[in-house]
Design an enzyme around this catalytic site. Structure first.
Site, PDB file in Angstrom:
ATOM      1  N   MET A   1       0.591  -1.315   0.180  1.00  0.00           N
ATOM      2  CA  MET A   1      -0.013   0.010   0.091  1.00  0.00           C
ATOM      3  C   MET A   1       0.939   1.305   0.003  1.00  0.00           C
ATOM      4  O   MET A   1       0.569   2.189  -0.685  1.00  0.00           O
ATOM      5  CB  MET A   1      -0.921  -0.064   1.104  1.00  0.00           C
ATOM      6  CG  MET A   1      -2.131  -1.102   1.214  1.00  0.00           C
ATOM      7  SD  MET A   1      -3.048  -0.880   2.765  1.00  0.00           S
ATOM      8  CE  MET A   1      -2.476  -1.759   3.896  1.00  0.00           C
TER       9      MET A   1
ATOM     10  N   GLY B   1       1.774   7.667   2.838  1.00  0.00           N
ATOM     11  CA  GLY B   1       1.652   6.784   4.127  1.00  0.00           C
ATOM     12  C   GLY B   1       0.183   6.461   4.459  1.00  0.00           C
ATOM     13  O   GLY B   1      -0.370   5.806   3.475  1.00  0.00           O
TER      14      GLY B   1
ATOM     15  N   GLU C   1      -6.540  -6.353  10.751  1.00  0.00           N
ATOM     16  CA  GLU C   1      -5.497  -5.823  10.818  1.00  0.00           C
ATOM     17  C   GLU C   1      -5.147  -5.173  11.863  1.00  0.00           C
ATOM     18  O   GLU C   1      -3.816  -5.246  12.572  1.00  0.00           O
ATOM     19  CB  GLU C   1      -5.216  -4.696   9.493  1.00  0.00           C
ATOM     20  CG  GLU C   1      -3.725  -4.320   9.590  1.00  0.00           C
ATOM     21  CD  GLU C   1      -3.377  -3.147   8.394  1.00  0.00           C
ATOM     22  OE1 GLU C   1      -2.339  -2.756   8.287  1.00  0.00           O
ATOM     23  OE2 GLU C   1      -4.327  -3.362   7.578  1.00  0.00           O
ATOM     24  N   ARG C   2      -5.952  -4.099  12.308  1.00  0.00           N
ATOM     25  CA  ARG C   2      -5.694  -3.128  13.534  1.00  0.00           C
ATOM     26  C   ARG C   2      -5.782  -3.907  14.620  1.00  0.00           C
ATOM     27  O   ARG C   2      -5.192  -3.626  15.714  1.00  0.00           O
ATOM     28  CB  ARG C   2      -6.371  -2.002  13.514  1.00  0.00           C
ATOM     29  CG  ARG C   2      -5.940  -1.058  12.140  1.00  0.00           C
ATOM     30  CD  ARG C   2      -6.915   0.088  11.891  1.00  0.00           C
ATOM     31  NE  ARG C   2      -6.286   0.897  10.889  1.00  0.00           N
ATOM     32  CZ  ARG C   2      -6.829   1.945  10.212  1.00  0.00           C
ATOM     33  NH1 ARG C   2      -8.020   1.871  10.360  1.00  0.00           N
ATOM     34  NH2 ARG C   2      -6.196   2.306   9.124  1.00  0.00           N
TER      35      ARG C   2
ATOM     36  N   HIS D   1      15.963  -1.534  34.127  1.00  0.00           N
ATOM     37  CA  HIS D   1      17.024  -2.268  33.903  1.00  0.00           C
ATOM     38  C   HIS D   1      18.136  -1.587  33.915  1.00  0.00           C
ATOM     39  O   HIS D   1      19.256  -2.300  33.879  1.00  0.00           O
ATOM     40  CB  HIS D   1      16.827  -2.910  32.493  1.00  0.00           C
ATOM     41  CG  HIS D   1      15.743  -4.213  32.400  1.00  0.00           C
ATOM     42  ND1 HIS D   1      14.577  -4.197  32.659  1.00  0.00           N
ATOM     43  CD2 HIS D   1      15.896  -5.620  32.288  1.00  0.00           C
ATOM     44  CE1 HIS D   1      13.837  -5.289  32.336  1.00  0.00           C
ATOM     45  NE2 HIS D   1      14.847  -6.165  32.176  1.00  0.00           N
ATOM     46  N   GLY D   2      18.032  -0.403  34.039  1.00  0.00           N
ATOM     47  CA  GLY D   2      19.301   0.494  34.015  1.00  0.00           C
ATOM     48  C   GLY D   2      20.085   0.356  32.956  1.00  0.00           C
ATOM     49  O   GLY D   2      19.470   0.074  31.693  1.00  0.00           O
TER      50      GLY D   2
ATOM     51  N   GLY E   1       0.242   0.284  10.073  1.00  0.00           N
ATOM     52  CA  GLY E   1      -1.268   0.056  10.340  1.00  0.00           C
ATOM     53  C   GLY E   1      -2.262   1.242  10.296  1.00  0.00           C
ATOM     54  O   GLY E   1      -3.398   1.227  10.856  1.00  0.00           O
TER      55      GLY E   1
ATOM     56  N   GLY F   1       5.659   8.786  -1.356  1.00  0.00           N
ATOM     57  CA  GLY F   1       5.308   9.868  -0.859  1.00  0.00           C
ATOM     58  C   GLY F   1       4.127   9.950  -0.308  1.00  0.00           C
ATOM     59  O   GLY F   1       3.268  10.867  -0.083  1.00  0.00           O
TER      60      GLY F   1
END
Length: 391
Positions: A133, A139, A252-253, A348-349, A373, A137
């Site tokens: 899709m 989205g 999909e979502r 976790h540092g 998506g 240029g």
């Protein structure tokens, strides 16, 4: 495992049986190789075949076409959670596009001869699917698509390019969204879907794209230069491409939302284990009130989100999940996922920034989920337009 993985009411015994099979597959075939695949930037193609033989790729494909004939998305929910536990995010992303996006289009829209020819191989992993899709240029604004398919005799000639295509390198079958009318008045009826297959003259793959995260999952640019397609390559009706996309977006979502919840749960599990191991000022990090409050907040947010997503899965199974409600699940779950993983890295540092720890890979992998998506901003626009009755 902690109580984070206590059985939920959404699952029945058959879903848990599949979960056990997936867990064993991941232990045997995947877990020990994740770091190797991430470093190589690829996942061996033969792994798809091994997953397909286990029945993990063909959900929703009818039995006459080599699938189990089961469309219950709870099987996918259980499977996605198991992949998240071991940090197999790159593999899960490729499987999700193949199983949750490509296959439903073919099952619903492919003419009988195409379904008979393509679905068995896709169900077994012999073939890999992708959907094209996004363009360089364009989205989330699908009406800005410039790839064209012009009539030629009883077929079509396809020209254009696509980018950010998941499974783009390995795909044998690609669903391509193309403009079939240049009439400004055509609006959403200016677009159609086409099936493009490996080996067609004029169909080429560009470079494998280097990404911040999901490094083992192949993503590519695709080009189409005078690709000649027969009439059977049209998927569905001419001019109904965007309608088909809109009707399939809920799955999909919700797939992305399910993945976000699964990833959040895994990140919290790793963090709970780690704060019991890490010590500061003479005691476990788990003993500090800040740790306790933060984890309480994150777990609560996950469980509330999970309840909505689980219910959305049930509604998807019943054919009742709307695009608007799927958009709510998608933006909220992915933003929660991103936020939670970031907080878990903090606990976790310095080790949270080391790629040998799954939380570090999750930090990189998670960032894209609020973009693909349909971005968070697009999801909010969809919800607001429905709420306010505006366009």
């Amino acid at each position: 495992m902690s109580r984070l993985y206590a059985p939920r009411a959404v699952f029945e015994a058959e879903h848990q049986e599949l979960r056990a099979s997936v867990r064993e597959f991941l232990r045997r075939e995947v877990a020990a190789h994740i770091e190797e695949w991430e470093d190589a930037g690829d996942i061996p193609r033969e792994l798809w075949g091994r997953a397909g033989k286990q029945g993990f790729l063909g959900f929703g494909v009818p039995e006459e076409h080599g699938g189990p004939g089961v469309a219950d998305y709870r099987f996918r929910l259980a499977m996605i959670e198991e992949f998240a536990k071991v940090g197999a995010t790159s593999l899960a992303a490729g499987f999700s596009v193949h199983t949750d996006i490509v296959l439903p289009y073919l099952v619903d829209l492919a003419p009988p001869e195409q379904a008979e020819r393509l679905l068995p191989g896709l169900a077994t992993g012999e073939r890999i699917g992708a959907i094209a899709m996004t363009e360089p240029g364009t989205g989330s604004d699908l009406q800005g698509i410039r790839t064209t398919a012009r009539p030629d005799g009883d077929g079509w000639v396809l020209n254009g390019s696509k980018t950010f295509i998941t499974n783009g390198i390995h795909a044998d079958v690609v669903i391509v969204v193309a403009r079939t009318s240049d009439d400004p008045a055509a609006g959403s009826r200016a677009f159609s879907l086409f099936l493009v297959e490996e080996g067609m003259p004029g169909f080429t793959r560009g470079r494998r794209l280097k990404k911040v995260g999901l490094k083992a999952q192949d993503t590519a640019e695709l080009s189409f230069e005078e690709v000649r397609l027969g009439p059977e390559a049209l998927l569905g009706e001419e001019g109904r491409g965007l309608h088909a996309l809109m009707s399939h977006l809920p799955m999909e979502r919700i797939s992305i939302a399910v993945t976000a919840c699964a990833g959040t749960r895994a990140a919290l599990e790793w963090t709970i284990e780690y704060v019991h191991q890490r010590r500061a000022f003479g005691k476990e990090i788990a003993e500090f009130q800040n740790t306790q409050f933060a984890l309480a907040e994150m777990v609560t947010e996950l469980e509330i989100t999970q309840a909505y997503v689980d219910e959305a899965v049930l509604r998807l199974n019943r054919g009742e999940l709307t695009a608007v409600d799927a958009a709510k699940a998608k933006w909220w779950a992915t933003e929660m996922h991103k936020r939670t993983v970031d907080r878990c890295v903090q606990f976790h540092g310095g080790y949270g920034f080391m790629l040998e720890y799954p939380i570090a890979r999750a930090y990189a992998d998670t960032r894209v989920t609020t973009i693909y998506g349909g971005s968070t901003e697009i999801m909010k626009t969809i919800i607001a337009r429905d709420l306010l009755g505006v366009r």
